[in-house]
Enzyme design. Structure first.
Site, PDB file in Angstrom:
ATOM      1  N   ASP A  96       0.865  -1.171   0.000  1.00  0.00           N
ATOM      2  CA  ASP A  96       0.000   0.000   0.000  1.00  0.00           C
ATOM      3  C   ASP A  96       0.909   1.231   0.000  1.00  0.00           C
ATOM      4  OD1 ASP A  96      -2.144   1.664   0.136  1.00  0.00           O
ATOM      5  OD2 ASP A  96      -2.843   1.003   2.097  1.00  0.00           O
ATOM      6  N   SER A  97       0.350   2.362  -0.335  1.00  0.00           N
ATOM      7  CA  SER A  97       1.182   3.551  -0.524  1.00  0.00           C
ATOM      8  C   SER A  97       1.299   4.423   0.722  1.00  0.00           C
ATOM      9  CB  SER A  97       0.583   4.416  -1.633  1.00  0.00           C
ATOM     10  OG  SER A  97      -0.698   4.891  -1.225  1.00  0.00           O
ATOM     11  N   GLY A  98       0.478   4.161   1.711  1.00  0.00           N
ATOM     12  CA  GLY A  98       0.346   5.088   2.828  1.00  0.00           C
ATOM     13  C   GLY A  98      -0.881   5.955   2.675  1.00  0.00           C
ATOM     14  N   GLY A  99      -1.571   5.830   1.544  1.00  0.00           N
ATOM     15  CA  GLY A  99      -2.765   6.636   1.320  1.00  0.00           C
ATOM     16  C   GLY A  99      -3.869   6.369   2.317  1.00  0.00           C
ATOM     17  N   PHE A 100      -3.996   5.117   2.775  1.00  0.00           N
ATOM     18  CA  PHE A 100      -5.052   4.835   3.746  1.00  0.00           C
ATOM     19  C   PHE A 100      -4.799   5.568   5.054  1.00  0.00           C
ATOM     20  CE2 PHE A 100      -7.128   2.320   7.096  1.00  0.00           C
ATOM     21  CZ  PHE A 100      -8.431   2.375   6.635  1.00  0.00           C
ATOM     22  N   ASP A 150      -2.834   8.065  -2.750  1.00  0.00           N
ATOM     23  CA  ASP A 150      -4.161   8.644  -2.973  1.00  0.00           C
ATOM     24  C   ASP A 150      -4.724   9.150  -1.660  1.00  0.00           C
ATOM     25  OD1 ASP A 150      -4.529   6.107  -1.769  1.00  0.00           O
ATOM     26  OD2 ASP A 150      -6.553   5.962  -2.581  1.00  0.00           O
ATOM     27  N   GLN A 193     -11.245   6.303  -6.785  1.00  0.00           N
ATOM     28  CA  GLN A 193     -11.976   6.845  -5.644  1.00  0.00           C
ATOM     29  C   GLN A 193     -13.290   7.454  -6.140  1.00  0.00           C
ATOM     30  OE1 GLN A 193     -11.418   6.459  -2.511  1.00  0.00           O
ATOM     31  NE2 GLN A 193      -9.275   5.840  -2.358  1.00  0.00           N
ATOM     32  N   GLY A 220     -11.691   3.439  -1.067  1.00  0.00           N
ATOM     33  CA  GLY A 220     -12.774   4.211  -0.466  1.00  0.00           C
ATOM     34  C   GLY A 220     -14.005   3.399  -0.131  1.00  0.00           C
ATOM     35  N   ASP A 270      -7.815  -7.845   0.079  1.00  0.00           N
ATOM     36  CA  ASP A 270      -6.942  -7.937   1.253  1.00  0.00           C
ATOM     37  C   ASP A 270      -7.694  -7.411   2.464  1.00  0.00           C
ATOM     38  OD1 ASP A 270      -5.578  -5.236   2.555  1.00  0.00           O
ATOM     39  OD2 ASP A 270      -6.480  -4.899   0.582  1.00  0.00           O
ATOM     40  N   CYS A 308     -13.114 -28.729   8.177  1.00  0.00           N
ATOM     41  CA  CYS A 308     -11.853 -28.091   7.798  1.00  0.00           C
ATOM     42  C   CYS A 308     -10.697 -29.051   8.047  1.00  0.00           C
ATOM     43  CB  CYS A 308     -11.657 -26.801   8.594  1.00  0.00           C
ATOM     44  SG  CYS A 308     -10.116 -25.919   8.229  1.00  0.00           S
ATOM     45  N   CYS A 310      -7.401 -27.967   8.054  1.00  0.00           N
ATOM     46  CA  CYS A 310      -6.196 -27.190   8.335  1.00  0.00           C
ATOM     47  C   CYS A 310      -5.464 -27.781   9.538  1.00  0.00           C
ATOM     48  CB  CYS A 310      -6.529 -25.720   8.568  1.00  0.00           C
ATOM     49  SG  CYS A 310      -7.167 -25.308  10.215  1.00  0.00           S
ATOM     50  N   CYS A 313      -7.372 -27.451  12.900  1.00  0.00           N
ATOM     51  CA  CYS A 313      -8.546 -28.305  13.062  1.00  0.00           C
ATOM     52  C   CYS A 313      -8.185 -29.786  13.125  1.00  0.00           C
ATOM     53  CB  CYS A 313      -9.543 -28.050  11.931  1.00  0.00           C
ATOM     54  SG  CYS A 313     -10.291 -26.397  12.021  1.00  0.00           S
ATOM     55  N   HIS A 339      -5.983 -20.794  11.172  1.00  0.00           N
ATOM     56  CA  HIS A 339      -7.274 -21.308  10.700  1.00  0.00           C
ATOM     57  C   HIS A 339      -8.018 -20.262   9.872  1.00  0.00           C
ATOM     58  CE1 HIS A 339     -11.242 -23.106  10.503  1.00  0.00           C
ATOM     59  NE2 HIS A 339     -11.690 -21.928  10.882  1.00  0.00           N
TER      60      HIS A 339
END
Length: 381
Positions: A96-100, A150, A193, A220, A270, A308, A310, A313, A339
């Site tokens: 990520d760019s840091g925009g968040f 952004d 956006q 956004g 994500d 499951c 995994c 489990c 899990h």
């Protein structure tokens, strides 16, 4: 013309919904889509070893430019040989760019045309992040996929503000594109956006598509709006993006939102959700969420999810997991995190198979009914 660092190959579309089965070709491997990407903000998915992430089926993980810029610093990561070597991960990485942080640190920043002034959340130091600086840091980190810098305005912000913000985000995207030094090895995505406004989303997409990024993100969303509002925006935004490039919905990780996003043509997702809730003993199972720290599991010696296979489990009971979480044992967090990440990566594998079989709507209905979601209609949820 520079050959892009990544490519997208469309394999098949679901006949009734337009959901896409494909693959994304990166410098660190070719991976099937739609996919879920675990979040490793500080070059580590919390409590998980890279070998475990590989074992449970993760293909690309996300790290955060802002946080790695602050510590340990992009120069240290670059000196180590880049993020892949620094964290011993040989598959894909997205930064990520840091925009968040422009959104999440709203009380600690000041936005101008040049960039964003921050107060460090660590020590209060004055910081400045511009589109050029963000790209410089991302180039040094060396991820396969980079996000443009952004602004992510609150969904409820005024129309006039979001309109100005969209135009600024487009200008920042262009500046970042010009600053990008390594397009042959790192792909820079544009971020659409526009809040909940169709005409602003159209303007944002038009601006960014004209810049010919190798991939596009929808930002956004998942910032406080309802699931119905998010789906409404996706209904008119996703078709604005090129068919031959990957489409990434940022910050979305609940099972229902993943399926509904795929139905609307999204390829990549994500979210911190699976590991964040795992630390409180909340797990995703085929029958719905199980809060394993609750008292009713004290003598429950069944697996967390009997459907499951995994590691968690197959080897441990709900009673044992409850004991670990209640006792603040780190091993309990590792097991619940493992899990939850396994559950989402394998959910996406099932979704891919449903697209191949042209029965994604039937899959959704059956999953929602078993998981306990009330509204099974993809147009209403």
């Amino acid at each position: 013309m520079v050959e892009p660092a990544i490519k997208y190959r469309l394999i098949k579309k679901d006949k009734r919904t337009g959901a896409r089965l494909g693959e994304i070709i990166t410098p660190h491997g070719t991976f099937p889509t739609p996919m879920f990407m675990p979040v490793g903000t500080l070059a580590s998915v919390k409590s998980m070893a890279p070998e475990e992430l590989d074992e449970l089926g993760a293909n690309i993980i996300l790290s955060n430019t802002y946080h790695l810029w602050l510590r340990p610093g992009e120069d240290i990561v670059q000196e180590a040989g880049g993020l892949h070597k620094f964290m011993n991960w040989d598959k894909g990485i997205l930064t990520d760019s840091g925009g968040f942080q422009v959104f999440s640190l709203a009380k600690m920043r000041d936005i101008s045309e040049e960039g964003v002034k921050f107060k460090s959340h660590l020590n209060g130091a004055n910081l400045f992040l511009s589109p050029e600086k963000a790209i410089h840091v991302e180039n040094a980190l060396g991820a396969d996929i980079m996000m443009s810098f952004d602004e992510c305005p609150p969904f409820s912000e005024s129309y006039d503000y979001i309109s100005k913000s969209v135009d600024r985000t487009s200008r920042w995207a262009e500046r970042g594109l010009k600053a990008h030094l390594n397009p042959k090895e790192q792909a820079l995505f544009g971020i659409v956006q526009g809040g909940g406004h169709r005409n602003l989303r159209e303007r944002s997409a038009r601006d960014l598509v004209s810049m010919d990024f190798p991939g596009y993100s929808i930002g956004g969303l998942s910032v406080g709006e309802s699931k119905a509002e998010m789906n409404r925006v996706l209904d008119f935004t996703t078709p604005l993006l090129p068919e031959d490039k990957p489409r990434y919905l940022m910050g979305v990780g609940s099972a229902d939102a993943l399926i509904d996003g795929v139905l609307r043509g999204i390829d990549m997702f994500d979210c911190v959700l699976p590991t964040r809730i795992a630390r409180n003993g909340t797990t995703m199972t085929s029958m719905g969420r199980v809060v394993v720290k609750n008292a009713k599991y004290e003598r429950d010696f069944r697996p967390l999810d009997e459907n499951c296979d995994c590691y968690t489990c197959k080897n441990y009971t709900r009673a044992y997991l409850r004991h670990l979480i209640k006792a603040d044992e780190t091993f309990g967090i590792r097991l619940t995190s493992y899990h939850n990440l396994y559950f989402l990566t394998h959910l996406m594998a099932d979704v891919r198979q449903a697209i191949m079989d042209d029965n994604l709507l039937e899959f959704r209905e059956a999953f929602f009914e078993q998981y306990g979601f009330y509204d099974k209609n993809p147009k209403n949820f």
